[in-house]
Design a protein around this motif. Structure first.
Motif, short mmCIF file in Angstrom:
data_model
loop_
_atom_site.label_atom_id
_atom_site.label_comp_id
_atom_site.label_asym_id
_atom_site.label_seq_id
_atom_site.Cartn_x
_atom_site.Cartn_y
_atom_site.Cartn_z
N TRP A 1 -3.33 -2.93 -11.61
CA TRP A 1 -2.15 -2.89 -10.74
C TRP A 1 -2.35 -3.81 -9.54
O TRP A 1 -3.47 -3.95 -9.04
N GLU B 1 1.51 2.50 -3.60
CA GLU B 1 0.42 2.66 -4.56
C GLU B 1 0.39 4.02 -5.24
O GLU B 1 -0.20 4.18 -6.31
N PRO C 1 0.80 -1.23 0.00
CA PRO C 1 0.00 0.00 0.00
C PRO C 1 0.83 1.28 0.00
O PRO C 1 0.42 2.28 -0.57
N LYS D 1 1.17 4.77 -9.10
CA LYS D 1 0.17 4.79 -10.17
C LYS D 1 -0.13 6.21 -10.65
O LYS D 1 -0.48 6.42 -11.82
N PHE E 1 -0.28 -4.46 -5.77
CA PHE E 1 0.80 -4.08 -4.86
C PHE E 1 0.78 -5.00 -3.63
O PHE E 1 0.33 -4.61 -2.55
#
Length: 240
Positions: free
Chosen positions: A59, A43, A40, A46, A61
């Motif tokens: 995606w 992230e 997280p 992106k 993660f």
């Protein structure tokens, strides 16, 4: 612990909807974080990828399991595999056994995504530092040709004796290697050592040096990775 984390990833994958044709066309980007980090926390990567061609990219993660890490005096932290020593230099010790175990888990994620309908040539693995080392290992040992593997400030997690284990299809997956010249944790020389290793293995690698960059990633670096993924998508589309 690893299997539990991967189960959570599978639930995330299985919850996605869309036509099989759309799934086959869209890119799947698996991002592997560095030692002590989490999925997280990465992230926001992106937000740098703004191209319309990647607007429907999927995606993932994942977070590494908690394991004792030798280079940190056995301290338990998020870690894909054991790291015997840091800073990592060309020729530093590695723990191939734990790396190979971690590769199995990454392959399980890729297998699940392909089983869902994503084409292998639209699968891209990216990783920073320890995640970069795992990216390289996962790509080189996967039995199919993937879209590409992007290694950021990583290292080669193998000795040359493992080269004969690389499937012929895996050798066709291109590698993009990005490394800061001022990296104090995974030295620039460790990144440069990848070039003769991959050449010996018959793997294509584009190496990008980032002057003044320490052990992290820059927007410039990420923007180049974005353009590289786009070019790979166009290449796979034109050949299909």
């Amino acid at each position: 612990m690893v299997n539990k984390i991967l189960t959570n990833c599978f639930l995330c994958i299985s919850s996605c909807s869309g036509s099989s044709d759309a799934m086959a066309r869209r890119p799947f980007i698996l991002w592997l974080h560095g030692l002590g980090d989490s999925g997280p926390a990465n992230e926001n990567v992106k937000t740098v990828f703004k191209s319309p061609e990647l607007s429907d990219a999927k995606w993932l993660f994942p977070s590494a399991p908690y394991n004792p890490v030798t280079c940190n005096n056995g301290r338990v932290m998020p870690s894909w595999f054991d790291v015997p020593e840091l800073p990592f230099k060309a020729g530093s010790r590695i723990d191939e056994a734990s790396i190979l175990e971690a590769v199995k888990n990454v392959h399980a994620i890729i297998d699940e995504e392909i089983a869902r309908g994503t084409r292998p040539e639209n699968v891209f693995i990216c990783g920073l530092s320890q995640g970069g080392a795992l990216t390289l290992a996962s790509v080189l040992l996967y039995p199919k040709t993937l879209g590409g593997g992007a290694v950021l400030s990583g290292w080669v997690p193998f000795t040359s004796s493992v080269i004969n284990q690389f499937p012929e299809q895996a050798k066709k997956t291109p590698i993009l290697w990005s490394h800061g010249t001022d990296d104090e944790l995974v030295l620039f020389e460790a990144g440069q050592a990848a070039l003769p290793f991959l050449e010996q293995a018959g793997v294509t690698c584009e190496f990008k040096a980032y002057p003044g960059l320490a052990h992290w990633m820059s927007n410039k670096e990420l923007q180049y990775i974005e353009s590289w993924i786009k070019s790979r998508m166009q290449s796979s589309s034109s050949s299909s």
